[in-house]
Scaffold this motif. Structure first.
Motif, PDB file in Angstrom:
ATOM      1  N   ASN A   1      16.980 -61.548 -58.457  1.00  0.00           N
ATOM      2  CA  ASN A   1      16.015 -61.844 -57.397  1.00  0.00           C
ATOM      3  C   ASN A   1      15.901 -60.616 -56.529  1.00  0.00           C
ATOM      4  OD1 ASN A   1      15.518 -64.505 -58.137  1.00  0.00           O
ATOM      5  ND2 ASN A   1      17.342 -65.237 -57.057  1.00  0.00           N
ATOM      6  N   SER A   2      14.727 -60.311 -56.060  1.00  0.00           N
ATOM      7  CA  SER A   2      14.572 -59.142 -55.199  1.00  0.00           C
ATOM      8  C   SER A   2      15.354 -59.355 -53.932  1.00  0.00           C
ATOM      9  CB  SER A   2      13.102 -58.922 -54.864  1.00  0.00           C
ATOM     10  OG  SER A   2      12.573 -60.049 -54.201  1.00  0.00           O
ATOM     11  N   CYS A   3      16.073 -58.342 -53.504  1.00  0.00           N
ATOM     12  CA  CYS A   3      16.948 -58.450 -52.338  1.00  0.00           C
ATOM     13  C   CYS A   3      16.237 -57.863 -51.134  1.00  0.00           C
ATOM     14  CB  CYS A   3      18.241 -57.691 -52.598  1.00  0.00           C
ATOM     15  SG  CYS A   3      19.652 -58.309 -51.707  1.00  0.00           S
ATOM     16  N   PHE A   4      16.359 -58.538 -49.989  1.00  0.00           N
ATOM     17  CA  PHE A   4      15.656 -58.083 -48.802  1.00  0.00           C
ATOM     18  C   PHE A   4      16.601 -57.262 -47.946  1.00  0.00           C
ATOM     19  CE2 PHE A   4      13.747 -62.224 -49.901  1.00  0.00           C
ATOM     20  CZ  PHE A   4      12.504 -61.745 -50.273  1.00  0.00           C
TER      21      PHE A   4
ATOM     22  N   TRP B   1      29.005 -52.210 -55.428  1.00  0.00           N
ATOM     23  CA  TRP B   1      28.430 -50.925 -55.021  1.00  0.00           C
ATOM     24  C   TRP B   1      26.921 -51.028 -55.086  1.00  0.00           C
ATOM     25  CZ3 TRP B   1      29.954 -46.884 -52.428  1.00  0.00           C
ATOM     26  CH2 TRP B   1      29.174 -45.730 -52.433  1.00  0.00           C
ATOM     27  N   TYR B   2      26.263 -50.990 -53.908  1.00  0.00           N
ATOM     28  CA  TYR B   2      24.829 -51.231 -53.836  1.00  0.00           C
ATOM     29  C   TYR B   2      24.261 -50.481 -52.642  1.00  0.00           C
ATOM     30  CZ  TYR B   2      20.441 -53.888 -54.028  1.00  0.00           C
ATOM     31  OH  TYR B   2      19.124 -54.248 -54.137  1.00  0.00           O
ATOM     32  N   HIS B   3      23.136 -49.810 -52.832  1.00  0.00           N
ATOM     33  CA  HIS B   3      22.506 -49.045 -51.751  1.00  0.00           C
ATOM     34  C   HIS B   3      23.516 -48.138 -51.038  1.00  0.00           C
ATOM     35  CE1 HIS B   3      18.502 -50.461 -52.098  1.00  0.00           C
ATOM     36  NE2 HIS B   3      18.718 -51.689 -51.689  1.00  0.00           N
ATOM     37  N   ASP B   4      24.307 -47.407 -51.820  1.00  0.00           N
ATOM     38  CA  ASP B   4      25.222 -46.374 -51.307  1.00  0.00           C
ATOM     39  C   ASP B   4      26.382 -46.917 -50.491  1.00  0.00           C
ATOM     40  OD1 ASP B   4      23.597 -44.344 -52.425  1.00  0.00           O
ATOM     41  OD2 ASP B   4      22.272 -44.431 -50.686  1.00  0.00           O
ATOM     42  N   GLY B   5      26.678 -48.195 -50.629  1.00  0.00           N
ATOM     43  CA  GLY B   5      27.811 -48.776 -49.902  1.00  0.00           C
ATOM     44  C   GLY B   5      28.384 -49.959 -50.653  1.00  0.00           C
ATOM     45  N   TRP B   6      29.423 -50.568 -50.072  1.00  0.00           N
ATOM     46  CA  TRP B   6      30.084 -51.720 -50.680  1.00  0.00           C
ATOM     47  C   TRP B   6      29.642 -52.986 -49.964  1.00  0.00           C
ATOM     48  CZ3 TRP B   6      32.407 -51.252 -55.175  1.00  0.00           C
ATOM     49  CH2 TRP B   6      32.952 -50.012 -55.550  1.00  0.00           C
ATOM     50  N   TRP B   7      29.097 -53.939 -50.749  1.00  0.00           N
ATOM     51  CA  TRP B   7      28.551 -55.185 -50.212  1.00  0.00           C
ATOM     52  C   TRP B   7      29.403 -56.355 -50.680  1.00  0.00           C
ATOM     53  CZ3 TRP B   7      23.737 -55.175 -47.479  1.00  0.00           C
ATOM     54  CH2 TRP B   7      23.154 -53.898 -47.390  1.00  0.00           C
ATOM     55  N   LEU B   8      29.767 -57.221 -49.730  1.00  0.00           N
ATOM     56  CA  LEU B   8      30.638 -58.350 -50.026  1.00  0.00           C
ATOM     57  C   LEU B   8      29.849 -59.515 -50.616  1.00  0.00           C
ATOM     58  CD1 LEU B   8      33.269 -59.934 -49.869  1.00  0.00           C
ATOM     59  CD2 LEU B   8      32.777 -60.388 -47.458  1.00  0.00           C
ATOM     60  N   GLY B   9      30.318 -60.023 -51.763  1.00  0.00           N
ATOM     61  CA  GLY B   9      29.664 -61.154 -52.404  1.00  0.00           C
ATOM     62  C   GLY B   9      30.655 -61.971 -53.213  1.00  0.00           C
ATOM     63  N   VAL B  10      30.126 -62.900 -53.990  1.00  0.00           N
ATOM     64  CA  VAL B  10      30.969 -63.756 -54.822  1.00  0.00           C
ATOM     65  C   VAL B  10      30.375 -63.801 -56.225  1.00  0.00           C
ATOM     66  CG1 VAL B  10      29.712 -65.847 -54.144  1.00  0.00           C
ATOM     67  CG2 VAL B  10      32.043 -66.037 -55.009  1.00  0.00           C
ATOM     68  N   VAL B  11      31.255 -63.761 -57.240  1.00  0.00           N
ATOM     69  CA  VAL B  11      30.799 -63.802 -58.624  1.00  0.00           C
ATOM     70  C   VAL B  11      30.198 -65.171 -58.907  1.00  0.00           C
ATOM     71  CG1 VAL B  11      31.490 -63.703 -61.042  1.00  0.00           C
ATOM     72  CG2 VAL B  11      32.483 -62.096 -59.394  1.00  0.00           C
TER      73      VAL B  11
ATOM     74  N   TYR C   1      26.483 -63.255 -56.082  1.00  0.00           N
ATOM     75  CA  TYR C   1      25.706 -63.932 -55.043  1.00  0.00           C
ATOM     76  C   TYR C   1      26.111 -63.386 -53.674  1.00  0.00           C
ATOM     77  CZ  TYR C   1      24.044 -67.581 -51.903  1.00  0.00           C
ATOM     78  OH  TYR C   1      23.432 -68.262 -50.884  1.00  0.00           O
ATOM     79  N   PHE C   2      25.107 -63.003 -52.867  1.00  0.00           N
ATOM     80  CA  PHE C   2      25.331 -62.508 -51.505  1.00  0.00           C
ATOM     81  C   PHE C   2      24.850 -63.581 -50.529  1.00  0.00           C
ATOM     82  CE2 PHE C   2      24.649 -58.814 -54.216  1.00  0.00           C
ATOM     83  CZ  PHE C   2      25.785 -58.058 -53.940  1.00  0.00           C
ATOM     84  N   TRP C   3      25.796 -64.195 -49.833  1.00  0.00           N
ATOM     85  CA  TRP C   3      25.416 -65.299 -48.948  1.00  0.00           C
ATOM     86  C   TRP C   3      24.652 -64.836 -47.714  1.00  0.00           C
ATOM     87  CZ3 TRP C   3      30.671 -64.268 -49.948  1.00  0.00           C
ATOM     88  CH2 TRP C   3      31.367 -63.596 -48.946  1.00  0.00           C
ATOM     89  N   THR C   4      24.824 -63.570 -47.332  1.00  0.00           N
ATOM     90  CA  THR C   4      24.116 -63.088 -46.135  1.00  0.00           C
ATOM     91  C   THR C   4      22.627 -62.906 -46.383  1.00  0.00           C
ATOM     92  OG1 THR C   4      24.673 -60.818 -46.755  1.00  0.00           O
ATOM     93  CG2 THR C   4      26.140 -61.919 -45.196  1.00  0.00           C
TER      94      THR C   4
ATOM     95  N   TYR D   1      24.473 -75.747 -58.402  1.00  0.00           N
ATOM     96  CA  TYR D   1      25.123 -75.092 -57.275  1.00  0.00           C
ATOM     97  C   TYR D   1      25.387 -73.626 -57.608  1.00  0.00           C
ATOM     98  CZ  TYR D   1      25.957 -79.673 -55.174  1.00  0.00           C
ATOM     99  OH  TYR D   1      25.790 -80.912 -54.616  1.00  0.00           O
ATOM    100  N   ARG D   2      25.277 -72.778 -56.617  1.00  0.00           N
ATOM    101  CA  ARG D   2      25.524 -71.352 -56.832  1.00  0.00           C
ATOM    102  C   ARG D   2      27.004 -71.007 -56.782  1.00  0.00           C
ATOM    103  NH1 ARG D   2      21.536 -67.617 -56.758  1.00  0.00           N
ATOM    104  NH2 ARG D   2      19.449 -68.176 -56.062  1.00  0.00           N
ATOM    105  N   THR D   3      27.793 -71.788 -56.072  1.00  0.00           N
ATOM    106  CA  THR D   3      29.177 -71.385 -55.813  1.00  0.00           C
ATOM    107  C   THR D   3      30.206 -72.472 -56.117  1.00  0.00           C
ATOM    108  OG1 THR D   3      28.960 -72.054 -53.498  1.00  0.00           O
ATOM    109  CG2 THR D   3      28.504 -69.746 -54.018  1.00  0.00           C
TER     110      THR D   3
END
Length: 358
Positions: free
Chosen positions: A5-8, A146-156, A168-171, A262-264
């Motif tokens: 999905n496109s990320c905003f 590793w995304y957009h030059d940094g580390w982003w917290l998510g869940v597999v 999945y990025f809940w934010t 469910y996603r998680t």
């Protein structure tokens, strides 16, 4: 890396908090006093004046992480970058509660040089210890991507073939595909120690806090759902709605029933995500993304990401972007970091209410 999905993400400048430059002086003094000659003779005073020698030593009490040359990761809570961390080097002090850092991967607007910014101590931590993950990541495991030059917290969210994963990025309520080599095990720096996966210690129980009944739109009907629509599923016991779980509509089953995935939430007998048929009254659209760059205040209504869903609570105390959150459904208080919270919103009669005002 393919996008499911496109990320905003907004392309704004990063804002930072700062660190404290605290110096202390240790003063030692040596006083030369007259000597007693004898118990039977008068005490004679020396003709030389008494000397008071003061030795001052300036000692830098700042931790090594804030010293020039230290390698660090800087967290940002700006809109579109919520909770992301970027590698940097401390290049100097910038006053009280502040240091100057130079980023490894972020550049100035003209992209001609590395970005240099003042940051607050609450946004800095050491570079995490390196751990080579030889085996595969697990379903619902917290990871840094590793995304957009940094580390982003998510869940597999899904374990795919060829050492790939849907994270999945809940934010941002988004799911993005990553290769194994672009993920690392998530760690938090707690009490100067690295802890694998985020630990949310229970801070206090306070039975004296008054329970608050959540006002919900029980009669709001959701119609015309489309397959693939991102939604959230209500969960609660008794008269309290306690948690919203992210999910996706698979297909309608009847006029008032939908099959959701469910996603998680994982099934008990395997790695598959839970699928369930639900009444329309248990479903709402995924709320608009509101990322709070400013610190929350006491009594703010929030949702806290905990146990794979958004628990509904209220800020009890706030300090340095860490919070004690009160949950009336369980009458408990739990500590969370800023990146795990979002402003609470309600979907009532087809409109979103709540959030926060700047």
């Amino acid at each position: 890396m393919a996008t499911i999905n496109s990320c905003f993400f907004n392309n704004g400048r990063l804002k930072r908090k700062k660190i404290e430059d605290d110096r202390s002086s240790r003063v030692s003094s040596t006083l030369h006093s007259p000597q007693e000659e004898s118990a039977h003779e008068p005490v004679s005073q020396s003709n030389k004046p008494t000397k008071l020698r003061i030795i001052c030593r300036t000692q830098n009490s700042k931790p090594a992480i804030f010293q020039k040359g230290a390698r660090v990761e800087v967290r940002t809570d700006d809109e579109g970058y919520h909770g992301a961390r970027y590698a940097a080097t401390v290049i100097g002090s910038a006053g009280e509660d502040k240091v100057l850092v130079q980023y490894d991967t972020l550049t100035t607007d003209d992209q001609k040089q590395q970005l240099v910014e003042k940051v607050h101590d609450s946004t800095i931590r050491p570079i995490p210890s390196i751990s080579v993950r030889e085996h595969r990541f697990n379903m619902l495991e917290e990871v840094d991507a590793w995304y957009h030059d940094g580390w982003w917290l998510g869940v597999v969210n899904k374990v795919l073939d060829k050492f790939k994963y849907a994270v999945y990025f809940w934010t941002t309520n988004e799911e993005i595909e990553f290769h194994h080599l672009n993920l690392r095990s998530h760690q938090e720096f707690i009490n100067e120690k690295w802890v694998s996966s985020f630990s949310r210690p229970k801070v206090a129980e306070n039975a004296r806090l008054k329970k608050m009944k959540l006002q919900t739109a029980g009669n709001t009907l959701m119609v015309d759902y489309l397959s693939g629509l991102n939604v959230e599923i209500a969960y609660g016991t008794g008269r309290y709605l306690s948690t919203w779980y992210p999910a996706v509509i698979l297909r309608p089953v009847s006029n008032q029933m939908y099959l959701v995935s469910y996603r998680t939430l994982k099934s008990n007998d395997g790695p598959e995500l839970v699928e369930e048929e639900l009444d329309v009254l248990s479903i709402r659209p995924a709320p608009p993304i509101i990322q709070r760059a400013q610190q929350f205040k006491p009594n703010d209504a929030v949702d806290a990401w905990d146990v794979n869903g958004w628990r509904i609570g209220q800020i009890r105390t706030a300090m340095d972007f860490k919070y004690e959150v009160y949950f009336w459904a369980t009458d408990s208080v739990v500590e969370f970091q800023h990146a795990y919270l979002r402003p609470h919103q309600d979907f009532i009669h087809g409109a979103w209410l709540g959030g926060y005002d700047e």
